[in-house]
Structure formats: C-alpha cells, structure tokens
Design an enzyme around this catalytic site. Structure first.
Site, PDB file in Angstrom:
ATOM      1  N   GLN A   1       0.881  -1.173   0.000  1.00 30.49           N
ATOM      2  CA  GLN A   1       0.000   0.000   0.000  1.00 30.49           C
ATOM      3  C   GLN A   1       0.913   1.215   0.000  1.00 30.49           C
ATOM      4  OE1 GLN A   1      -3.218   1.067  -0.220  1.00 30.49           O
ATOM      5  NE2 GLN A   1      -2.453   3.121   0.192  1.00 30.49           N
TER       6      GLN A   1
ATOM      7  N   HIS B   1     -15.721   4.799  -7.103  1.00 27.78           N
ATOM      8  CA  HIS B   1     -14.730   5.740  -6.564  1.00 27.78           C
ATOM      9  C   HIS B   1     -13.330   5.424  -7.095  1.00 27.78           C
ATOM     10  CE1 HIS B   1     -13.085   8.424  -3.368  1.00 27.78           C
ATOM     11  NE2 HIS B   1     -12.057   7.590  -3.459  1.00 27.78           N
ATOM     12  N   GLU B   2     -12.909   4.182  -6.935  1.00 29.14           N
ATOM     13  CA  GLU B   2     -11.541   3.830  -7.366  1.00 29.14           C
ATOM     14  C   GLU B   2     -11.407   3.952  -8.883  1.00 29.14           C
ATOM     15  OE1 GLU B   2      -9.854   4.033  -4.917  1.00 29.14           O
ATOM     16  OE2 GLU B   2     -11.237   3.424  -3.328  1.00 29.14           O
TER      17      GLU B   2
ATOM     18  N   TYR C   1     -12.493  14.688   1.136  1.00 30.88           N
ATOM     19  CA  TYR C   1     -13.496  14.006   0.311  1.00 30.88           C
ATOM     20  C   TYR C   1     -14.804  14.806   0.270  1.00 30.88           C
ATOM     21  CZ  TYR C   1     -10.764   9.641   0.854  1.00 30.88           C
ATOM     22  OH  TYR C   1      -9.791   8.683   0.840  1.00 30.88           O
TER      23      TYR C   1
ATOM     24  N   ARG D   1      -9.713  -2.786   8.172  1.00 29.45           N
ATOM     25  CA  ARG D   1      -9.999  -1.566   7.408  1.00 29.45           C
ATOM     26  C   ARG D   1     -10.102  -0.388   8.363  1.00 29.45           C
ATOM     27  NH1 ARG D   1     -15.373  -0.421   3.671  1.00 29.45           N
ATOM     28  NH2 ARG D   1     -14.784   1.700   3.090  1.00 29.45           N
TER      29      ARG D   1
HETATM   30  N1  BES Z   1      -6.905   6.692  -2.244  1.00 28.94           N
HETATM   31  C1  BES Z   1      -7.835   6.308  -1.258  1.00 28.94           C
HETATM   32  C2  BES Z   1      -7.245   5.459  -0.164  1.00 28.94           C
HETATM   33  C3  BES Z   1      -6.204   6.188   0.652  1.00 28.94           C
HETATM   34  C4  BES Z   1      -6.476   7.410   1.228  1.00 28.94           C
HETATM   35  C5  BES Z   1      -4.972   5.596   0.862  1.00 28.94           C
HETATM   36  C6  BES Z   1      -5.502   8.053   1.992  1.00 28.94           C
HETATM   37  C7  BES Z   1      -4.011   6.239   1.608  1.00 28.94           C
HETATM   38  C8  BES Z   1      -4.266   7.469   2.176  1.00 28.94           C
HETATM   39  C9  BES Z   1      -9.021   5.559  -1.862  1.00 28.94           C
HETATM   40  O1  BES Z   1      -9.347   5.978  -3.138  1.00 28.94           O
HETATM   41  C10 BES Z   1     -10.225   5.822  -1.003  1.00 28.94           C
HETATM   42  O2  BES Z   1     -10.608   6.959  -0.921  1.00 28.94           O
HETATM   43  N2  BES Z   1     -10.805   4.798  -0.384  1.00 28.94           N
HETATM   44  C11 BES Z   1     -11.976   4.929   0.451  1.00 28.94           C
HETATM   45  C12 BES Z   1     -13.203   4.464  -0.250  1.00 28.94           C
HETATM   46  C13 BES Z   1     -14.015   5.555  -0.802  1.00 28.94           C
HETATM   47  C14 BES Z   1     -15.285   5.030  -1.434  1.00 28.94           C
HETATM   48  C15 BES Z   1     -14.340   6.664   0.158  1.00 28.94           C
HETATM   49  C16 BES Z   1     -11.792   4.070   1.674  1.00 28.94           C
HETATM   50  O3  BES Z   1     -10.706   3.481   1.835  1.00 28.94           O
HETATM   51  O4  BES Z   1     -12.674   3.966   2.476  1.00 28.94           O
HETATM   52 ZN    ZN Z   2     -10.123   7.925  -3.100  1.00 27.55          ZN
END
Ligand code: BES
Ligand code: ZN
EC number: 3.4.11.2
Length: 626
Positions: A157, A319-320, A405, A578
């Site tokens: 990661q 999202h991804e 976000y 998570r």
């Molecule tokens: N890029 C992020 C994950 C991330 C954020 C990794 C900050 C490291 C540091 C990913 O795109 C993301 O936002 N994931 C969210 C899901 C989303 C639907 C809000 C999550 O992990 O919950």
């Molecule tokens: Zn994201």
C-alpha cells in the site's frame, strides 16, 4: 532552508520541463507544488523510470533485489537525492556496474531518510537492497489470515509515502515515473501488479520451482501508485477490459458483486473522457486490507468488506475507477492538496453512480456524505482557533477526517449546480484532457477554472466564492445539500424508534448498507442496556455479517459501555483491518475512561499482528492519546 530551496527550484526548473510527449512528464515548480514530504530535489536531478527486480521471501519477510533508475539531471548536477525508509542497501552502481558513492542521511520518523548518490555523470543507477520485515508499505499475512488458510499472502500500500519502504526512488506525487518490474515468488503463488502483465496469468516457472512475473507501466505515474500483491490468486473476467482477482473461495461472490463494472467504465468515459489505462481489473484482498479501496492503476485494490451480496457498496468501485482520471491522470502535486484527488473523485464517483443506477441511489450516497461532512466539520472546526483542519488546502495530511473528500466533492457539486451541468461537464472533461499525466495544485486548478470556465465573468466570480472554498475554514453558504427520499423514509422509522417505539417495529428487510448507516448513526449516543439489548436482539447487530453495520453498532455499544457486545467487538477487530471501520472503535473506547482504555489496550495487543503497519501505528497513536 525550505524557502531558499524553493527559490533555487524556480531558477533551475525550465530545462527539465517536458517538451514533447516522448519527454518525461513535467514537474511543477510553483510554491504550492513544493512537497515537504520528500527529500528529493527533482529540479536538480530526477528519476524518470524505475526498473525493479525483486525476490519475495516469506520466511524472512523481505524483498531482495535491485532498482535500476533512469535519471534526468541538470548538466552540472553532482548528485541525486532519493527517499528511502529502512532499506538495507548493499551497493549503488551506474548502469555499467561501476560503483558510485552514496550515503543515507538521518532517519526522520515521518519521512524516512535521504539516499544521496554521487552521479559522476551516470544517467542510470542501480541500487541493490533488501527491505526490512517491518516495511510500512508491506503487509505479510500468515495463511490463517487469508480466506484459504493454506498459503501466505503479501500486498503493498503506497499512498501516501509508504513506498519508500520497498522502492528507493523519489517518492513524491509530483514526480511521475514509468516503471517495470520482475517479481520472483514461491512456485504455488501468483503475483499481480498495477501495470500491464508481460508474463501471463501464471508467470514463468523457474528451474528452482519459483515463479517469475514481469510487468510494465509505460505511462508516467506518481510512485505511490506502484503496487503488488502475492497470494493464492485466481482471475475471473467480467467484461472485455475488466475482471476480478481474488482467492479462489471468494471469486464467485466478488464477480457477482462487481458485475456492473463495465457499465461504470462506460459511464465514466462518457462523462469525462476516454479511459486511458487499457484494462480495469480489481483485486479483492483479505480483510486486513487497510482501506476500502486503493486506485492502483489497471488494478484497483478492494477490501472484502464491500462484498455484502446486495451490491450496495459498489460506490467504492465507482470511486476507485474515478481515480483513473482524478488522481491517476491529474494528480495532487503534494499531499497538501489531497482534495484534488479525493474530493474530485468523490464527486465523479457520485456522477458514475447516478449514470448507472439513477438519481435516487446517487442522492442516497451524496446525502450520507453530507452527514459525514457535517460531522467532520463539527469535529475538526473547533479544534484550532482558525479551523485549520477544515481547510481544503493545508499542511499535508492536516485536513480533518474525510473533509478532503466531503468538502472537496461539495465544492465541485456547487460549481456544477451554479454554472449548470452541461457547461460544467464540458469544462471538467477538457480539464482532465489538458492536464492528463500531470501534477496539479489548488492554485493551478483555480487558475484553470478562472481561465476556462469563468472567463472573467465578475458576477459568477462573486457567486462561486472560489477562494473561500479552497483556502478558508468551514463551509461557504452556497454549499448544495442533495437529499434522498430513501433515507428520508429511514428517518421516519428512526424518529419512531428514538421516540421510544419498539425495535421489533423497525422494518429492515432489504435495507442497503446506506439505510442501515443512516439508522444506526441517527440513534442518540446515550442508551440504556435494556434498550441496546432489545435493539441487538431485534436487528441481529452483534452477528451482522455486514462490516459497516457491525462497526456502526459497535460504536454505539462502546459509547454505552455495553459489555454484551464485547465478544462481537473482539471477533470483528481481530479479523477486519480496514481503518475506517476499526479506528472509530478504538477512539470510542478511549473516550470511556479506564473501562475503555483497558479494553482498547488488550484488544490492540491481540489484534495488532493482524493490522497493516499504517493502521497499527494509527491505532497506537489513538491509544497513546495523540
Ligand atoms: N486513495 C484512497 C485510499 C487512501 C487514502 C490511501 C488516503 C491512503 C491514504 C481511496 O481511493 C479511497 O478513498 N478509499 C476509500 C473508499 C471511498 C469510497 C471513500 C476508503 O478506503 O474507504
Ligand atoms: Zn479515493
């Protein structure tokens, strides 16, 4: 130091800017683009390509091998500075094998160390090294922590600055690099990466029984997007350019959950321009994966907690996927502007969901995000006198909760609603085109917006309040709240329950994750044990297999020191890693005096080995009261 250095950057930047599409991606040299989370001095000398050759050894939990870096340097550049974090480096040579002088600077607890290499005219350097078992980017899982329970598993990661613990390069999102990699793994495992596969799904079997996999990413990407996983993995196609990888026992459920992915890719391309990465595959990881999803190019990484059987969490896939534009194509130049990645993506994600599933379903996600935004604004607004944590542009990582976000996506929603969808969509599409494969800053985005969307309209400028949105604390008064009728119906049931109505009267049949969350998070935090027992019995919360429901319930239970839920907490927190679902539980426990702190410490002692290093250190801070 930093300010002097910024001035030097400005003076020397021009010769390194890309001239044609064959040149390396340009770097930005404006003040906002200065990344304080890297040791690199990219305008002096920068990495343009990374070539990895690594052997994966599960017994010692190390990667061993080499990184061959292509360098673009100023004619008078003496050295290149790279980021490393706890790497055991044994040699550095130029491309022909001639030894180069190098040294590793002091270890900064957050940034790791600078690896400085004397170039001596070299255009390529080769670093031979080994990672440490505690590498922050890597999680080594014993067989018990996988679905199959027979074979080990490993994944990386990178975001935001973890990749320097396994790749010695310039680990800054503004320094784009192409890359290739050879991974050699145990013969019964499969390796996948965020890149084009050059050696087939099963790799090449070597004489010694190991397997070798080769990959290539020929588009320049920020280095946090280099990712891999090794495990007992199988693939199932979902469409002509998409499919899902996971452990064999999970494959059918994953394919069922993500069946709409091709529709999502079409919807996204119709909205904001062609999908430029070739394939879009997904990898569903074991439950210790620290995020909901991670937008690794060509291969999104996903938590299994979104597989609930009813496809109600496919917003994470949208999202991804959206990050294939916002983040992977146009990238925050520094982590101070993470909203350019996450806010844009949250907005775009919602537009994909609307295209594929209609207005009401999209409204449901947007309405819940509004709740999240209000919660985070309340939580982080009062923390400092200036409300610094509620600003979109700030110190890297300083935006509170998920405001990058929520407030970020709301900013774009306001723009859409104010200028009209047609005009806005045309603008955003051209924005992605004009900035494709480039870094971006808040100032750069605002300048682009003014030049191409506002075009000097003073009334519009006044209406939009761009600078307030981008740089001020709190929420400007032109924010748009989208509301959902589905959630309004939940609110009605919630009201009856909160007024003392029986839990058994709450009809939850067919509820999506989002309806559950609206209900559970809407219950006042102070409840009697009798009431919690009634709720748990009627709705089966402690036994819920939906991880979102389980986490929201446990938060409520912890807030009331409700001990009958502790076995459920214990099972959940030692299985699921998570961060978004686990951290609030530890935070809640720590708010419950000695009772909670005691439980938190014991739980963490047991669960820690099951968490990714980044989640583990986050929880350590929560428990330490930081
Ligand atoms: N890029 C992020 C994950 C991330 C954020 C990794 C900050 C490291 C540091 C990913 O795109 C993301 O936002 N994931 C969210 C899901 C989303 C639907 C809000 C999550 O992990 O919950
Ligand atoms: Zn994201």
């Amino acid at each position: 130091m930093r300010i002097l250095f910024a001035a030097a950057l400005m003076a020397t930047a021009a010769p390194l800017a890309a001239q044609s599409s064959a040149s390396p991606a340009p770097i930005l040299t404006t003040p906002e683009a200065l990344d304080v989370w890297t040791h690199a001095e990219p305008t002096v000398a920068r990495v343009t390509h990374v070539g990895l050759d690594l052997n994966v050894d599960f017994a010692s939990e190390t990667l061993t091998g080499s990184a061959k870096l292509d360098i673009l340097a100023q004619p008078d550049a003496k050295q290149i500075v790279l980021d490393v974090d706890d790497l055991d480096i044994s040699a550095v040579t130029d491309g022909s094998g001639k030894a180069l002088q190098w040294n590793v600077g002091a270890d900064d607890p957050e940034l790791g160390s600078a690896l400085t290499v004397q170039l001596d005219g070299a255009k390529q350097i080769i670093i031979t090294y080994r990672t440490q078992p505690g590498a922050t980017a890597l999680q080594w899982l014993p067989p018990e922590m996988t679905a199959g329970k027979k074979k080990p598993y490993l994944f990386s990661q990178g975001q935001p600055i973890n990749n320097r613990s396994w790749i010695p390069t310039q680990d800054s999102p503004g320094i784009r690099q192409t890359w290739d990699a050879t991974l050699t793994v145990p013969g019964d495992l499969v390796a996948v990466m965020s890149a084009e596969k050059l050696s087939g799904d099963k790799g090449e079997k070597l004489k010694d029984g190991r397997r070798r996999f080769r990959f290539r990413m020929d588009k320049p990407v920020p280095p946090y997007l280099i990712a891999f996983a090794v495990g007992d993995l199988k693939f199932k196609p979902l469409g002509p350019r998409s499919g899902v990888w996971t452990e064999p026992s999970m494959l059918d459920a994953a394919a069922h959950e993500f069946t709409d992915v091709e529709k999502m890719i079409d919807a996204a391309s119709d909205l904001y321009g062609p999908y430029r990465w070739g394939r879009y595959d997904m990898l569903v990881l074991p439950p210790s994966f620290p995020y909901g999803g991670m937008e690794n190019p060509m291969l999104t990484f996903l938590t299994p907690t979104i597989i609930t059987g009813d496809r109600s969490n496919t917003d994470v896939v949208a999202h991804e996927l959206a990050h294939s534009w916002s983040g992977n194509l146009v990238t925050n130049a520094t982590w101070s502007d993470s909203w350019l990645n996450e806010g844009f993506t949250t907005y775009f994600e919602n537009r994909i969901m609307e295209s594929v599933y209609g207005k009401e379903r999209a409204a449901m996600y947007a309405d819940l995000d509004w709740d999240g935004m209000k919660r985070d604004l309340a939580r982080y607004g009062g923390k400092t006198r200036t409300g610094a944590a509620t600003r979109l542009h700030g110190d890297p990582g300083a935006t509170g909760g998920q405001l990058d976000y929520f407030k970020g996506s709301n900013f774009l929603r306001m723009l859409e609603v104010t200028v009209g969808r047609e005009k806005w969509d045309a603008y955003l599409r051209s924005y992605f085109d004009r900035h494709a494969f480039q870094p971006q800053t808040t100032a750069g985005f605002l300048a682009d917006l003014r030049a191409n969307l506002l075009q000097g309209d003073p009334a519009l400028e006044l209406k939009l309040q761009l600078d307030r949105w981008a740089y001020a604390a709190g929420l400007p008064d032109n924010a748009v709240h989208i509301t959902s009728t589905t959630l309004a119906a939940v609110d009605t049931k919630l009201k009856a329950f909160n007024a003392g109505g029986p839990a058994s009267a709450v009809q939850t049949d067919g509820w999506s994750t989002q309806e559950w969350l609206r209900f559970l998070n809407g219950i006042p935090r102070k409840q009697t044990p009798q009431r919690l027992a009634e709720l748990d019995k009627a709705l089966g919360l402690s036994d819920s297999t939906n991880a979102y429901v389980r986490s929201a319930w446990l938060e409520l239970a912890i807030a009331n020191r409700y001990e009958p839920a502790l076995p459920s907490l214990q099972e959940f927190a030692t299985r699921v890693g998570r961060g978004l679902l686990i951290r609030p539980l530890y935070t809640g426990l720590m708010q419950q005096g000695d009772w909670g702190a005691d439980i938190a410490r014991k739980l963490f002692a047991e669960a820690r080995p099951t968490y990714h290093p980044t989640v583990a250190s986050g929880i350590e801070q929560i428990i330490a009261g930081k």
